[in-house]
Design a protein around this motif. Structure first.
Motif, PDB file in Angstrom:
ATOM      1  N   VAL A  58       0.845  -1.197   0.000  1.00 33.33           N
ATOM      2  CA  VAL A  58       0.000   0.000   0.000  1.00 33.33           C
ATOM      3  C   VAL A  58       0.884   1.252   0.000  1.00 33.33           C
ATOM      4  O   VAL A  58       0.589   2.228  -0.705  1.00 33.33           O
ATOM      5  N   LEU A  61       2.109   1.715  -3.502  1.00 34.95           N
ATOM      6  CA  LEU A  61       1.034   2.239  -4.350  1.00 34.95           C
ATOM      7  C   LEU A  61       0.805   3.728  -4.073  1.00 34.95           C
ATOM      8  O   LEU A  61       0.614   4.518  -5.003  1.00 34.95           O
ATOM      9  N   ARG A  65       0.972   6.993  -6.513  1.00 36.99           N
ATOM     10  CA  ARG A  65      -0.122   7.973  -6.585  1.00 36.99           C
ATOM     11  C   ARG A  65       0.374   9.385  -6.292  1.00 36.99           C
ATOM     12  O   ARG A  65      -0.201  10.358  -6.779  1.00 36.99           O
ATOM     13  N   ALA A 117       1.389   0.365 -10.958  1.00 36.76           N
ATOM     14  CA  ALA A 117       0.235   0.672 -10.093  1.00 36.76           C
ATOM     15  C   ALA A 117      -0.829  -0.415 -10.238  1.00 36.76           C
ATOM     16  O   ALA A 117      -1.402  -0.869  -9.241  1.00 36.76           O
ATOM     17  N   THR A 121      -1.882  -3.046  -7.257  1.00 38.15           N
ATOM     18  CA  THR A 121      -3.276  -3.180  -6.841  1.00 38.15           C
ATOM     19  C   THR A 121      -3.702  -4.643  -6.856  1.00 38.15           C
ATOM     20  O   THR A 121      -4.301  -5.136  -5.901  1.00 38.15           O
ATOM     21  N   ASP A 122      -3.355  -5.341  -7.947  1.00 41.66           N
ATOM     22  CA  ASP A 122      -3.685  -6.773  -8.035  1.00 41.66           C
ATOM     23  C   ASP A 122      -2.999  -7.567  -6.926  1.00 41.66           C
ATOM     24  O   ASP A 122      -3.601  -8.448  -6.320  1.00 41.66           O
TER      25      ASP A 122
END
Length: 194
Positions: A58, A61, A65, A117, A121-122
């Motif tokens: 996280v 990620l 972002r 990204a 996420t996957d």
């Protein structure tokens, strides 16, 4: 082919602000307190399904972002071409990416960040599923161990209830007092906890 490549990189970088370009270049620098570049850190494999691994992914990620890339940045390019650029970038060493001319470097990094990204996420979803699955498995094993440990006591109670039931049936058939029959066959039965 070179013109087509330049057009691809232009499509990927045309909306980048100067701040975003600086942040993309910083991906190729070594992270503070780490032997890895920020790019290598972002692309680390997930590892075992632990809460720490989920949080680390996280964090990665969120770092992507923070680049504030628009979701539209990759839509100007065919999905297969974007994936091809990301794969090529994934196989390219950081020092080689640093040597690319600016438009190619930034375009390649944008493609790589869009793909990374999606991959992160996957992987977060997969880690979460595997983590929840491991929680269920641990709970099931804990229940089975507790049940096995309590099995002897449960069996003893079942046998006791079977004997008490037989004494009650016998007392009823013979017309005797059921409470007296229980007391005779098993003294203290009426004081047992339920």
């Amino acid at each position: 082919m070179t013109r087509a490549q330049r057009k691809d990189f232009a499509l990927l970088t045309e909306d980048l602000s100067p701040e975003q370009r600086i942040k993309l270049d910083q991906l190729l620098e070594q992270r503070s307190g780490s032997p890895y570049s920020a790019l290598s850190w972002l692309r680390m494999p997930p590892g075992a399904p632990t809460p720490r691994a989920v949080l680390a992914h996280v964090e990665r990620l969120n770092a992507i972002r923070d680049l504030a890339l628009s979701p539209e940045d990759g839509k100007n390019l065919h999905q297969n071409r974007l994936l091809q650029l990301a794969r090529e970038a994934g196989q390219t060493a950081v020092y080689q990416l640093k040597a690319y001319e600016q438009a190619r470097r930034h375009g390649t990094l944008v493609a790589l960040m869009i793909e990374t990204a999606a991959t992160l996420t996957d992987e977060i979803v997969d880690l979460n599923d595997r983590l929840i699955g491991s929680f269920f498995t641990k709970a099931k094993h804990k229940y089975e161990r507790a049940f096995a440990e309590q099995g002897k006591a449960i069996n003893d109670k079942v046998r006791l209830y079977a004997r008490v039931g037989a004494a009650l049936v016998d007392a009823r058939e013979q017309g005797h007092d059921p409470f007296a029959a229980m007391k005779r066959s098993h003294p203290g039965i009426l004081s047992l906890p339920a």
